[in-house]
Design a protein around this motif. Structure first.
Motif, PDB file in Angstrom:
ATOM      1  N   GLU A 195       0.962  -1.179   0.046  1.00  0.00           N
ATOM      2  CA  GLU A 195       0.235  -0.114  -0.137  1.00  0.00           C
ATOM      3  C   GLU A 195       0.860   1.180   0.062  1.00  0.00           C
ATOM      4  O   GLU A 195       1.691   1.346   1.042  1.00  0.00           O
ATOM      5  CB  GLU A 195      -0.866  -0.088   1.352  1.00  0.00           C
ATOM      6  CG  GLU A 195      -1.725   1.338   1.320  1.00  0.00           C
ATOM      7  CD  GLU A 195      -2.967   1.171   0.189  1.00  0.00           C
ATOM      8  OE1 GLU A 195      -3.190   0.556  -0.518  1.00  0.00           O
ATOM      9  OE2 GLU A 195      -3.589   2.353   0.036  1.00  0.00           O
ATOM     10  N   ILE A 208      -3.150  -0.431  -8.289  1.00  0.00           N
ATOM     11  CA  ILE A 208      -4.461  -1.005  -8.071  1.00  0.00           C
ATOM     12  C   ILE A 208      -5.143   0.510  -8.350  1.00  0.00           C
ATOM     13  O   ILE A 208      -5.127   1.563  -7.600  1.00  0.00           O
ATOM     14  CB  ILE A 208      -4.722  -1.390  -6.640  1.00  0.00           C
ATOM     15  CG1 ILE A 208      -3.845  -2.887  -6.494  1.00  0.00           C
ATOM     16  CG2 ILE A 208      -6.036  -1.893  -6.503  1.00  0.00           C
ATOM     17  CD1 ILE A 208      -3.668  -3.146  -5.229  1.00  0.00           C
ATOM     18  N   TYR A 212     -12.727  -3.683  -7.604  1.00  0.00           N
ATOM     19  CA  TYR A 212     -12.048  -5.126  -7.109  1.00  0.00           C
ATOM     20  C   TYR A 212     -13.373  -6.030  -7.251  1.00  0.00           C
ATOM     21  O   TYR A 212     -14.324  -5.572  -7.301  1.00  0.00           O
ATOM     22  CB  TYR A 212     -11.872  -4.804  -5.587  1.00  0.00           C
ATOM     23  CG  TYR A 212     -10.989  -3.771  -5.223  1.00  0.00           C
ATOM     24  CD1 TYR A 212      -9.703  -4.104  -4.572  1.00  0.00           C
ATOM     25  CD2 TYR A 212     -11.437  -2.317  -5.184  1.00  0.00           C
ATOM     26  CE1 TYR A 212      -8.801  -2.936  -4.177  1.00  0.00           C
ATOM     27  CE2 TYR A 212     -10.401  -1.516  -4.731  1.00  0.00           C
ATOM     28  CZ  TYR A 212      -9.052  -1.737  -4.420  1.00  0.00           C
ATOM     29  OH  TYR A 212      -8.166  -0.955  -3.815  1.00  0.00           O
ATOM     30  N   THR A 236      -5.528  -3.758   0.709  1.00  0.00           N
ATOM     31  CA  THR A 236      -4.111  -4.352   0.097  1.00  0.00           C
ATOM     32  C   THR A 236      -3.699  -5.192   1.151  1.00  0.00           C
ATOM     33  O   THR A 236      -3.416  -6.237   0.350  1.00  0.00           O
ATOM     34  CB  THR A 236      -3.269  -3.175   0.000  1.00  0.00           C
ATOM     35  OG1 THR A 236      -4.018  -2.134  -0.741  1.00  0.00           O
ATOM     36  CG2 THR A 236      -2.151  -3.499  -0.961  1.00  0.00           C
TER      37      THR A 236
HETATM   38  C1  G1P Z   1      -7.309   3.279  -2.280  1.00  0.00           C
HETATM   39  C2  G1P Z   1      -6.614   1.924  -1.986  1.00  0.00           C
HETATM   40  C3  G1P Z   1      -5.092   1.872  -2.921  1.00  0.00           C
HETATM   41  C4  G1P Z   1      -5.719   2.159  -4.357  1.00  0.00           C
HETATM   42  C5  G1P Z   1      -6.699   3.604  -4.532  1.00  0.00           C
HETATM   43  C6  G1P Z   1      -7.304   3.335  -5.871  1.00  0.00           C
HETATM   44  O1  G1P Z   1      -6.312   4.322  -1.884  1.00  0.00           O
HETATM   45  O2  G1P Z   1      -6.103   2.166  -0.424  1.00  0.00           O
HETATM   46  O3  G1P Z   1      -4.727   0.689  -2.748  1.00  0.00           O
HETATM   47  O4  G1P Z   1      -4.596   2.220  -5.102  1.00  0.00           O
HETATM   48  O5  G1P Z   1      -7.722   3.556  -3.569  1.00  0.00           O
HETATM   49  O6  G1P Z   1      -7.788   4.723  -6.136  1.00  0.00           O
HETATM   50  P1  G1P Z   1      -7.058   5.957  -1.316  1.00  0.00           P
HETATM   51  O7  G1P Z   1      -7.148   6.670  -2.918  1.00  0.00           O
HETATM   52  O8  G1P Z   1      -8.542   5.738  -0.966  1.00  0.00           O
HETATM   53  O9  G1P Z   1      -5.976   6.507  -0.532  1.00  0.00           O
END
Ligand code: G1P
Length: 281
Positions: A195, A208, A212, A236
């Protein structure tokens, strides 16, 4: 017997959207419009196209507008009935008529893993999709959406799948990043996941994005996951456990993706959708 049919989709929508203040002071960020449609509706349409008609929202304080959006407004229906503007409601009417919507609240903001765990009662013992509405995905003309592509893969492989995209090295710190063994075109078997790594620690530049498919055993994995990056329970980390014990796939999808959680991405998405989607309808 565990039901392996996939027909549910979860939308974690409890986040504050501080990057868009003051616009998001009294309005959920998921209701910000890209041209004439709120961001979250694009996500629900993508799920609908993929055959996912049971929709769960993990909401929080100040998010009532989302529930109102996916409900009938009798006053509005009455006013617009028979007028030249009726067609403007067509897309949302279809979603309301053909989907089931359910809502639950995330009381504490403890990360995406925790948000998904909060949706457990809505998703039950089935595989389900997760959409982060901030990530707007627009298919190429004539192609299907990212979730429809992923549902097909799920039916073939029956395991959790994350959507990935190549990003520049200096952006890996914004995402969950995977390492994987290539299986076939655009499909990897995940061997590692980190992450928001630094450029130096990133196992690749395959990031990512917010789509999902998760098998229901993910809930036990999340429960057993300690807070990780930024003190939050990370999906993650839970997915890495699934990958180590069984299989998680990463899929380089077809189509465009816009990071509408950032002002730049939001403006880019608006321009793109206006030119390539809105004006073409
Ligand atoms: C989340 C997830 C991250 C992913 C992302 C995609 O992060 O934790 O693994 O790559 O969304 O948008 P956030 O953007 O909420 O910090």
């Amino acid at each position: 017997m565990v039901d392996k049919t996939i027909n549910k989709c979860l939308f974690p929508v409890a986040g504050y959207g501080t990057r868009f203040l003051p616009a998001t002071k009294a309005m959920p960020k998921e209701m910000l419009p890209i041209v004439n449609k709120p961001l979250v509706q694009y996500g629900v349409e993508e799920a609908h196209e993929a055959g996912l008609h049971t929709v769960g929202f993990v909401t929080g304080r100040g998010k009532r507008a989302i529930a109102d959006h996916f409900d009938i407004s009798y006053e509005l229906e009455h006013q617009i009935d028979g007028s030249g503007k009726e067609h403007l409601l067509e897309s949302i009417r279809t979603l309301i008529n053909e989907n089931d919507f359910a809502f639950t609240r995330q009381n504490h903001m403890m990360g995406l893993g925790h948000a998904i765990l909060s949706g457990r009662n809505l998703m039950g013992d089935n595989p389900f999709a997760v959409v982060l509405a901030d990530d707007l995905c627009v298919p190429e003309p004539g192609d299907e959406g990212v979730l429809a592509q992923m549902v097909k893969l799920y039916k073939q492989f029956r395991c959790s799948i994350v959507a990935i995209q190549e990003v520049p090295e200096d952006e890996v710190h914004k995402y969950g990043v995977i390492a994987g063994e290539p299986m076939k075109d655009g499909l990897y078997r995940v061997t590692d996941m980190v992450e928001k790594p630094s450029k130096e620690d990133a196992p690749s530049n395959l990031a990512i994005i917010g789509r999902y498919i998760l098998t229901p055993d993910i809930f036990e994995k999340i429960e057993a996951t300690e807070p990780g990056k930024n003190g939050e329970v990370q999906i993650t980390d839970a997915l890495l456990k699934q990958a180590n014990e069984g299989c998680v796939l990463a899929y380089k999808f077809r189509g465009k993706r816009f990071d509408c959680g950032s002002i730049d991405g939001f403006v880019e998405a608006t321009n793109y959708v206006y030119e390539h989607v809105f004006k073409q309808d």
